[in-house]
Enzyme design. Structure first.
Site, PDB file in Angstrom:
ATOM      1  CE  LYS A 154      35.418  43.223  45.035  1.00 53.79           C
ATOM      2  NZ  LYS A 154      36.858  43.261  45.183  1.00 53.79           N
ATOM      3  CG  HIS A 184      36.373  41.373  52.463  1.00 52.85           C
ATOM      4  ND1 HIS A 184      36.567  41.694  51.150  1.00 52.85           N
ATOM      5  CD2 HIS A 184      37.546  41.637  53.080  1.00 52.85           C
ATOM      6  CE1 HIS A 184      37.795  42.127  50.983  1.00 52.85           C
ATOM      7  NE2 HIS A 184      38.423  42.105  52.129  1.00 52.85           N
ATOM      8  CE  LYS A 188      38.794  44.900  55.742  1.00 53.31           C
ATOM      9  NZ  LYS A 188      40.016  44.125  55.917  1.00 53.31           N
ATOM     10  CD  GLU A 222      45.136  46.254  48.453  1.00 54.53           C
ATOM     11  OE1 GLU A 222      44.887  45.191  49.024  1.00 54.53           O
ATOM     12  OE2 GLU A 222      44.721  46.519  47.322  1.00 54.53           O
ATOM     13  CG  ASP A 241      39.850  45.081  43.106  1.00 54.22           C
ATOM     14  OD1 ASP A 241      39.062  44.155  43.364  1.00 54.22           O
ATOM     15  OD2 ASP A 241      41.030  45.116  43.514  1.00 54.22           O
ATOM     16  CG  HIS A 246      36.367  46.729  49.397  1.00 59.17           C
ATOM     17  ND1 HIS A 246      35.456  45.751  49.674  1.00 59.17           N
ATOM     18  CD2 HIS A 246      37.353  46.117  48.701  1.00 59.17           C
ATOM     19  CE1 HIS A 246      35.877  44.599  49.179  1.00 59.17           C
ATOM     20  NE2 HIS A 246      37.021  44.798  48.580  1.00 59.17           N
ATOM     21  CE  LYS A 332      45.229  45.315  44.105  1.00 61.60           C
ATOM     22  NZ  LYS A 332      44.647  44.841  45.340  1.00 61.60           N
TER      23      LYS A 332
HETATM   24  C1  BG6 Z   1      39.612  42.515  47.503  1.00 57.04           C
HETATM   25  C2  BG6 Z   1      40.238  43.075  46.270  1.00 57.04           C
HETATM   26  O1  BG6 Z   1      38.216  42.608  47.425  1.00 57.04           O
HETATM   27  O2  BG6 Z   1      40.059  43.231  48.645  1.00 57.04           O
HETATM   28  C3  BG6 Z   1      41.745  42.994  46.373  1.00 57.04           C
HETATM   29  O3  BG6 Z   1      39.809  42.352  45.116  1.00 57.04           O
HETATM   30  C4  BG6 Z   1      42.223  43.644  47.652  1.00 57.04           C
HETATM   31  O4  BG6 Z   1      42.368  43.608  45.248  1.00 57.04           O
HETATM   32  C5  BG6 Z   1      41.453  43.119  48.852  1.00 57.04           C
HETATM   33  O5  BG6 Z   1      43.600  43.393  47.805  1.00 57.04           O
HETATM   34  C6  BG6 Z   1      41.788  43.896  50.131  1.00 57.04           C
HETATM   35  O6  BG6 Z   1      41.117  43.331  51.223  1.00 57.04           O
HETATM   36  P1  BG6 Z   1      41.884  42.886  52.546  1.00 57.04           P
HETATM   37  O7  BG6 Z   1      40.802  42.628  53.522  1.00 57.04           O
HETATM   38  O8  BG6 Z   1      42.698  41.693  52.170  1.00 57.04           O
HETATM   39  O9  BG6 Z   1      42.736  44.032  52.918  1.00 57.04           O
END
Ligand code: BG6
Length: 483
Positions: A154, A184, A188, A222, A241, A246, A332
């Site tokens: 992605k 991903h 989870k 994050e 992103d 997600h 972020k």
């Molecule tokens: C990624 C993003 O797909 O997912 C990142 O590109 C992000 O910017 C990350 O930090 C977060 O996923 P996880 O599972 O590490 O919390």
């Protein structure tokens, strides 16, 4: 079900494009080793790392690269006795568009070593701008066959037109049943547990609608900055992103109707109906923020207008959710790293309970909170009587914590779960072509007319307007950050 009872994938030749990159190092190589130890890899397989010739490695260098990656990021580290056996499956072959003959030979050699008729799995762990040329290369070089599958990272496209063009390019080489657009978050455990929580229990589903729920939040702040990812990030931003990929995927699980089964066909159809019911985003209900100092990050233009944080209101306009705002936030350099879904219940008349303890910041909150950061938890927030002579209410909770409730031994990391499913050919937890196009379609107003970015202090929760966005409600975080 133990690993030995799970279906074992057919024998495979797996090619990881971008094998020298960040994703391969953090997730794919350590993940493959963990799957091997968990007994979930095929009986025989080869993993061929690939990258353009300028990044070429020898087999030995690639094995050392995989060892370092697993040592740093793996659930199972290379001191495990299975490591030596695992390395026998690894090799490296460089390739780039127009120059893939060597890789094609390496794949055929690997297939001969395995014998029979193994499948091919191509994982495009490359920058999104390279997806089309890589897919073309798989077609032109003859690497893509009927027994091949492709995992595409992605973001899938950057807007409606580019996602359609990418789907066209992909479908010129692969049938949709061979395509695995990965997100991903859908791998989870706690995200999949939303399906179990909702549909395996009689308790919640009757109230999982607008009659009982007044708002929903999907909040993924994050603390990390974009450190080292300026190239990717400045061209992408927080919305593309995190939200299109997600957060909207999570929203699909929270908002969907009960599917007939958990098969790919039924699950993806129900998720798509949610996306069909999404209203095009209203830019008046969107906040774009940029953390102070972002423009001084190495590689970021001094006048960058890219958002490092986004918060918005989405609306699912169907019988179940009409009138219930879905607030999404991610960014972020925010105050905490969390992954939290909150469903707020309608407030009952509370005039018979005049006193709520003032030291309880949660006040009158009545919420279901799903923390989906591994290993995850679910809690119900409610008001209870504080022991004593008066009817005083205090915030209370009932909590289920994965870490305290089940052994974690069988737990797979998100990527591991999804790669295992891709080897089995199960698309249930992957995004469909029509699903991703619809998400870009509802995003169009925001992409066409993005509000200007507002600066925020690193470590804060974004610009002040983020709180106004959810009024009269409040964000569950950070007040309840500990729960
Ligand atoms: C990624 C993003 O797909 O997912 C990142 O590109 C992000 O910017 C990350 O930090 C977060 O996923 P996880 O599972 O590490 O919390």
């Amino acid at each position: 079900m133990t690993a030995s009872e799970l279906p074992r994938p057919d024998n495979h030749v797996i090619v990881i494009f971008g094998a020298t990159g960040d994703l391969a190092k953090r997730k794919l190589l350590p993940g493959a080793f963990h799957l091997q130890v968990a007994g979930l890899m095929p009986r025989d397989y080869r993993i061929i790392g690939s990258a353009p010739p300028s990044f070429a490695m020898t087999d030995e260098q690639f094995i050392e690269h995989a060892r370092e990656a697993s040592a740093e990021f793996g659930i199972t580290t290379p001191d495990h006795p299975a490591w030596a056996e695992f390395t026998r499956h690894l090799s490296f072959s460089a390739a780039e568009p127009g120059n893939a003959a060597g890789l094609a030979e390496a794949v055929q050699r690997a297939e001969k070593q395995i014998g029979g008729n193994p499948r091919r799995l191509f994982h495009l762990a490359v920058p999104p701008a390279a997806f089309t040329s890589m897919v073309d290369m798989l077609g032109d070089s003859g690497l893509a066959t009927d027994r091949s599958r492709v995992i595409i990272e992605k973001p899938f496209g950057t807007d409606l037109a580019s996602s359609r063009a990418l789907n066209r390019a992909v479908h010129a080489v692969f049938d949709e049943s061979q395509v695995f657009r990965i997100d991903h978050f859908l791998g989870k455990e706690s995200v999949d547990n939303i399906l179990a929580l909702r549909f395996a229990n009689g308790l919640l589903e009757p109230m999982w609608n607008r009659d009982y729920i007044s708002y929903a939040q999907i909040d993924v702040p994050e603390t990390l900055t974009i450190a080292g990812r300026a190239n990717f990030y400045d061209a992408t931003g927080a919305y593309r992103d995190m939200v299109v990929t997600h957060l909207f995927q999570v929203l699909g699980f929270v908002a969907m109707e009960p599917p007939v089964s958990l098969s790919a066909r039924h699950l993806r159809a129900e998720k798509y109906k949610v996306y069909e019911a999404l209203r095009p985003l209203d830019v008046r209900h969107a906040v774009r923020g940029q953390y102070k100092g972002y423009r001084s990050e190495p590689g970021v233009p001094a006048d960058s207008g890219t958002e490092t944080m986004v918060a918005l209101r989405a609306e699912v306009d169907n019988w179940r959710w009409h009138g219930v705002p879905f607030y999404l936030r991610s960014g972020k350099a925010l105050g905490a790293s969390r992954q939290v879904i909150t469903l707020g219940m309608h407030e009952p008349p509370l005039r018979m309970f005049p006193v709520i303890r003032s030291d309880q910041p949660t006040g009158r909150r009545n919420e279901i909170v799903i923390d989906f950061a591994d290993p995850g938890s679910i809690s119900f927030k409610f008001l209870a009587k504080v022991p004593g002579p008066d009817m005083i209410l205090g915030a209370s909770q009932l909590a289920f914590r994965y870490s305290e409730s089940f052994a974690q031994a069988n737990a797979l990391e998100g990527y591991e779960r999804l790669i295992h499913l891709a080897m089995l050919g199960d698309q249930a937890l992957f995004t469909s072509a029509e699903g991703i196009e619809r998400l870009w379609e509802v995003s169009t107003p925001l992409l066409d007319n993005p509000p200007p970015v507002q600066p925020y202090d690193p470590g804060s929760w974004g610009p002040a307007s983020v709180d106004k966005l959810v009024a009269p409600y409040r964000w569950h975080l950070p007040e309840d950050a500990g729960t």
